[in-house]
Design an enzyme around this catalytic site. Structure first.
Site, PDB file in Angstrom:
ATOM      1  N   HIS A   1     -50.520 -38.014 -32.080  1.00  0.00           N
ATOM      2  CA  HIS A   1     -51.649 -37.098 -31.877  1.00  0.00           C
ATOM      3  C   HIS A   1     -52.910 -37.930 -31.682  1.00  0.00           C
ATOM      4  CE1 HIS A   1     -54.508 -33.813 -32.528  1.00  0.00           C
ATOM      5  NE2 HIS A   1     -53.487 -33.019 -32.282  1.00  0.00           N
TER       6      HIS A   1
ATOM      7  N   ASP B   1     -46.088 -29.369 -32.652  1.00  0.00           N
ATOM      8  CA  ASP B   1     -45.013 -28.975 -31.734  1.00  0.00           C
ATOM      9  C   ASP B   1     -43.630 -29.395 -32.199  1.00  0.00           C
ATOM     10  OD1 ASP B   1     -47.495 -29.719 -29.443  1.00  0.00           O
ATOM     11  OD2 ASP B   1     -46.623 -27.725 -29.688  1.00  0.00           O
TER      12      ASP B   1
END
Ligand code: SDX
Length: 422
Positions: free
Chosen positions: A306, A363
């Site tokens: 991320h 996700d």
């Protein structure tokens, strides 16, 4: 006012810039006068160290793995509040009272219908149309039915615009799903709650009542909450950039949907499940983890890493716990779950991932729950759109009222040819 001095060691010139303090997070260097003072630009591809605006909506601490919506911890909101509570909080800055929530819920239910003309738009799509293309087209088409939104002048009108699109997005998402499979559109049922109504519009058939359990409604509601906003991510920045030109708000949201489509962003949830299916067995996990580490192999672990979180994404923690709590009742695919857990276990002990602060993101687990909710992979990013629309439209409203609002127009470092004659 604190300041920082820039010294150009080519000519010992010194330039002073103010340091602005946030309520939380890193200080920022106010470089708005940099070009005027120095004749130079900053250089920051992907905006890794650039704050594009001031905002009081969402705060992320990437080092701690913390996420706050209007100051409230995401875990508190996900575990104790509904998605509609969170929508009201993001839109207004305060959590609703019982009466305010009832009124807000009723307003969204009444606004959940779309103009019949939108159905003609869906009929015009080819059978293999990608759901995200249908969704961004439908949202952009909504701007043709609400042209007064182009000249929004006050808070009340902005709130109406916002509630209108938040209410209609699940209907468009369900229409998208129905069009993909050529099955009849189901209208919203205003007797049902937001998340239950979405599952109803996905599953019902004319004159056939679908089965929808409380556990499924709770799981989907939590997923919407976890996706509601995330400060200046790629799709939100896109919405702000389009909004900064004065375009129609629904055109800005449509642009955000298209930005979310990419597998590096919202499209990752669909890729995670495809990847778990490709890996196929926990015996193959090590091989794929090694491929993810190979700089010469384009394979990456989807759902890992991320830009901001250099710790666990708190949303991944909440989804992992939800999976463990509900996996039996939801009928989660245990084989894929075991593969995901094996990946997480191996990666979190591997120097390559540790040294790059690569952890599971939102996700990584969301697809396993959505699969258990009988939502097809191709619809996963559409679910992300449903959850994130409230964040996009809240950020749009904040930009409209920002005294520092300017058209988004970055500069560049030109490395092309010098001027030359024909
Ligand atoms: C979302 O921004 C947001 O807030 C987004 C989001 C939201 O709520 O809006 O949180 C939603 O988009 C989550 C992210 C979903 N995407 C994925 O899961 C796709 C896989 N992840 C990556 O592609 C990547 O981690 C990004 C795109 C998420 C972040 O990329 P960055 O910050 O630009 O980092 P990078 O590409 O520069 O990677 C740094 C290093 C590189 O190695 P080196 O060049 O240093 O050797 O880490 C490696 C990368 O190769 N790396 C990975 C990896 N992610 C980064 N290696 C293997 N697998 C991965 N998943």
């Amino acid at each position: 006012m604190a300041s920082i001095t820039l010294i150009d060691n080519r000519n010992a010139e010194r330039y002073e810039f103010d340091i602005l303090h946030p309520t939380l997070g890193p200080d920022v260097i106010d470089i708005r006068t940099l070009y005027k003072k120095t004749g130079m630009f900053t250089y920051d591809p992907g905006f890794t160290s650039t704050a594009s605006c001031s905002s009081d909506i969402t705060y992320i601490d990437g080092e701690k793995g913390q996420l706050l919506y209007r100051g409230y911890e995401i875990s508190d909101l996900a575990n104790h509040k509904s998605y509609l509570d969170v929508c009201y909080l993001l839109l207004t800055g305060t959590l609703p009272s019982t009466t305010q929530l009832i009124d807000f819920d009723n307003e969204l239910r009444k606004r959940s219908f779309v103009h019949e003309g939108i159905k003609e738009l869906y009929k015009s799509f080819p059978d293999k149309a990608h759901p995200m293309a249908m969704m961004s087209s439908a949202v952009s088409a909504l701007s043709t039915f609400y042209y007064e939104h182009l000249t929004i002048g006050n808070k009340e009108e902005m709130q109406i615009m916002a509630r209108r699109i938040i209410a209609k997005i699940p209907t468009l998402a369900a229409f998208t799903y129905r069009r993909m499979y050529g099955i009849p559109f189901i209208y919203p049922d205003i007797e049902r709650s937001f998340s239950e109504n979405f599952l109803y519009m996905m599953r019902a058939y004319p004159h056939a009542e679908p089965e929808i359990s409380e556990v499924e409604i709770r799981a989907l509601d939590t997923i919407f909450t976890l996706h509601a906003d995330h400060e200046q991510n790629a799709s939100t920045s896109t919405v702000r950039s389009v909004a900064s030109t004065g375009a129609h708000p629904y055109a800005a949201l449509s642009a955000g949907i298209n930005a979310l489509w990419g597998r590096a962003h919202g499209g990752a949830n669909e890729s995670v499940i495809a990847q778990l299916e490709l890996i196929g067995s926990i015996d193959n996990v090590e091989t794929f983890v090694e491929r993810a580490k190979d700089p010469d192999d384009s394979f990456r672990l989807m759902g890992f890493g991320h830009r901001v979180y250099k710790n666990f994404d708190p949303r991944a923690r909440i989804l992992s716990a939800l999976l463990h709590e509900l996996k039996d009742e939801l009928g989660v695919n245990n084989e894929l779950l075991e593969i995901a857990q094996r990946i997480e276990h191996i990666a979190l002990e591997d120097e390559y991932f540790i040294s790059r602060n690569l952890y599971p993101n939102i996700d990584f687990y969301s697809g396993l729950i959505l699969t258990a909710l009988k939502i097809p992979k191709s619809m996963f990013t559409i679910i992300f759109v449903v959850g994130r629309t409230v964040g996009w439209v809240t950020q749009w409203m904040e930009l409209q009222e920002d005294s520092e609002k300017k058209i988004a127009r970055p500069r560049q470092r030109y490395i092309g040819p010098l001027q030359r004659e024909l």
